[in-house]
Design an enzyme around this catalytic site. Structure first.
Site, PDB file in Angstrom:
ATOM      1  N   SER A 258     -55.438  31.937  26.850  1.00 50.73           N
ATOM      2  CA  SER A 258     -56.231  33.156  26.879  1.00 50.73           C
ATOM      3  C   SER A 258     -55.389  34.314  27.414  1.00 50.73           C
ATOM      4  O   SER A 258     -54.270  34.113  27.879  1.00 50.73           O
ATOM      5  CB  SER A 258     -57.428  32.964  27.809  1.00 50.73           C
ATOM      6  N   LYS A 259     -55.985  35.517  27.340  1.00 45.80           N
ATOM      7  CA  LYS A 259     -55.302  36.696  27.908  1.00 45.80           C
ATOM      8  C   LYS A 259     -54.983  36.464  29.375  1.00 45.80           C
ATOM      9  O   LYS A 259     -53.932  36.841  29.860  1.00 45.80           O
ATOM     10  CB  LYS A 259     -56.226  37.915  27.778  1.00 45.80           C
ATOM     11  N   ARG A 260     -55.974  35.855  30.074  1.00 47.76           N
ATOM     12  CA  ARG A 260     -55.774  35.649  31.511  1.00 47.76           C
ATOM     13  C   ARG A 260     -54.610  34.683  31.775  1.00 47.76           C
ATOM     14  O   ARG A 260     -53.823  34.879  32.689  1.00 47.76           O
ATOM     15  CB  ARG A 260     -57.068  35.128  32.143  1.00 47.76           C
TER      16      ARG A 260
END
Ligand code: GLU
Length: 497
Positions: A258-260
């Site tokens: 994910s982006k995170r």
């Protein structure tokens, strides 16, 4: 299995809405490999019609990143080619021509619904817990009436007329046949009211017009894949071989990246973005070897140069299984490929990192130290950390660190003094001339070699960790080595008092 005996025409088609990252670089790489393997062409197409999402500078970074990786394209916006323009924003009329063709064939229709009406339909569908889809109101307008309204300039979009009964089967090279129930298909918008085609039409038209034989793209397109195949078929064209690549998993292997996770990678000193990896001291060879294996079923951990990848590339090896992003593997491959570089090449690549770290570098010295550093680098950024010592005119060791292991300051001072007297008798300090007498000295003083060498290492380099001691001395030079060991004696004596 797809035929690769024919030259493949493949394309990498980024949107300038984001940065070149592992996923897009891998897509570009597979395209490149298939083109080179089959003697075909690798095309770069810029899909830049989503003007609102276009990011300033993104296209430049994409192109620079591909070039830096060594994935040069044969046709593209900057190099031209027989199927240009290669930028979608310059192809508006071409898409409109085919959109009209679809309307004439009854496979698409103008839709005059206002955004307000569509929002109401959406609300109602949400309330009824239905999947969101166009309700088909304009599908039933008689073509002549619709044509008149278009001619009168009424605002409209063009929608694909998806089949409503039966099933549609599409074929992905890695996943085999995928069959969907046509009742679940939506009448997707092909052309917006601004006259700009959306991806669904633009990419299909371009792939046809550019003679694309294989479409490698991210698996995020699997959902709209049946729609795309239906558009190709409605236009009466042959389908390319579709290859939806595997998704990336978090470094731990659980769950999609994910982006995170990407941000977390940065906290750990890594990044998923190619430009960042360059700044972190990763080399194209290491990155390519790492990403080529994410989705390549049989090669596991094989070390390959780009040429070796081309020689071995085979569509039959690609694998739809999700691939974990393992940055430790990146370190591993980067180190391997740094060790494969020639001395001159390594010297040139290390240079900007020494400059960035503030060292006054010179090319001869860089070439001289390259072989010493080469086995010790995971990244080029390690180079000034390991090799900065060679560019320092003076060192200021911490006096406490000059004390040998399990020794006192006076004993250490004495050992260093004896070392100076022996080393000053040598006309040259090299590994061959200096190591044997220093070992002998350690024995004479009742020390382990490591105890004496530790003192000398801190004295000469100012650090507890350095490249091999006597090779380091050789490069620093006899006079400076003697000066530094004498300085160490003085520092140790000052501790004594
Ligand atoms: N412009 C699309 C993207 O960046 C390309 C997808 C494709 O390769 O067809 O996702």
């Amino acid at each position: 299995m797809a035929d690769t005996s024919q030259p493949a025409r493949v394309r990498f088609a980024p949107s300038p809405t984001g940065r070149l990252h592992l996923g897009s670089a891998r897509t570009a790489l597979y395209n490149y490999l298939l083109a080179r393997r089959t003697g075909g062409q690798f095309i770069l197409r810029i899909e830049d019609t989503d003007f609102k999402r276009t990011v300033e500078g993104a296209e430049d970074e994409l192109l620079a990143g591909l070039r830096w990786l060594g994935l040069q394209w044969d046709e593209g916006p900057d190099v031209g080619g027989p199927c240009g323009p290669y930028r979608q924003s310059e192809r508006k009329e071409i898409y409109l021509k085919y959109a009209r063709q679809l309307v004439e064939r009854g496979r698409a229709y103008p839709c005059f619904c206002t955004p307000e009406r569509l929002a109401r339909v959406r609300q109602e569908q949400l309330k009824r817990k239905e999947s969101l889809h166009y309700d088909g109101t304009c599908r039933n307008i008689p073509p002549e009436a619709a044509a008149r309204r278009v001619a009168d300039g009424e605002q409209h979009v063009i929608r694909f007329k998806a089949p409503q009964e039966g099933t549609t089967t599409v074929h992905d090279l890695l996943r085999g046949d995928i069959t969907v129930d046509n009742r679940n298909l939506d009448d997707a918008i092909l052309v917006k009211s601004t006259g700009w085609a959306l991806y669904h039409l633009a990419a299909i038209v371009d792939d046809h017009e550019m003679g694309i034989t294989h479409v490698f793209r991210s698996s995020e397109w699997l959902g709209t894949f049946p729609l795309h195949a239906l558009i190709v078929r409605a236009l009466g064209w042959a389908e390319p071989t579709w290859v939806h690549l595997s998704v990336f998993l978090k470094p731990g292997g659980k769950g999609k990246m994910s982006k995170r996770d990407a941000e977390r990678a940065r906290d750990d000193g890594y990044s998923i973005f190619i430009k960042d990896l360059e700044a972190l001291g990763y080399i194209p060879e290491g990155i390519l070897n790492w990403i080529v294996l994410m989705g390549w079923g049989t090669a596991e951990n094989d070390e390959m140069s780009l040429d070796e990848m081309i020689a071995r590339f085979d569509l039959a090896h690609l694998n739809p299984a999700p691939a974990a992003v393992d940055f430790k593997k990146l370190d591993h491959f980067n180190g391997l490929h740094i060790r494969r570089l020639s001395v001159d090449d390594l010297a040139a690549r290390m240079k900007p990192f020494f400059i960035e770290a503030g060292y006054p570098v010179d090319d001869d010295k860089l070439r001289q130290i390259a072989p010493l550093l080469q086995p010790r680098l995971k990244t080029l950024r390690d180079a000034p950390i390991v090799g900065g010592v060679f560019f320092e005119e003076t060192v200021s060791p911490n006096p406490e660190e000059l004390i040998g292991k399990k020794m006192t300051a006076p004993d250490s001072a004495e050992a260093a003094r004896r070392a100076v007297s022996i080393l000053s008798g040598l006309t040259e300090i090299t590994h061959e001339t200096a190591e044997p007498p220093m070992r002998a000295l350690a024995g004479e003083l009742g020390l382990k070699a490591g105890q004496l060498f530790g003192i000398l290492r801190v004295a000469v380099t100012g650090r507890k960790v350095s490249p091999p001691l006597f090779e380091t001395m050789e490069i620093i030079g006899r006079d400076e080595v003697l000066r530094r060991v004498e300085q160490a004696v003085a520092l140790l004596e000052s501790l004594d008092s």
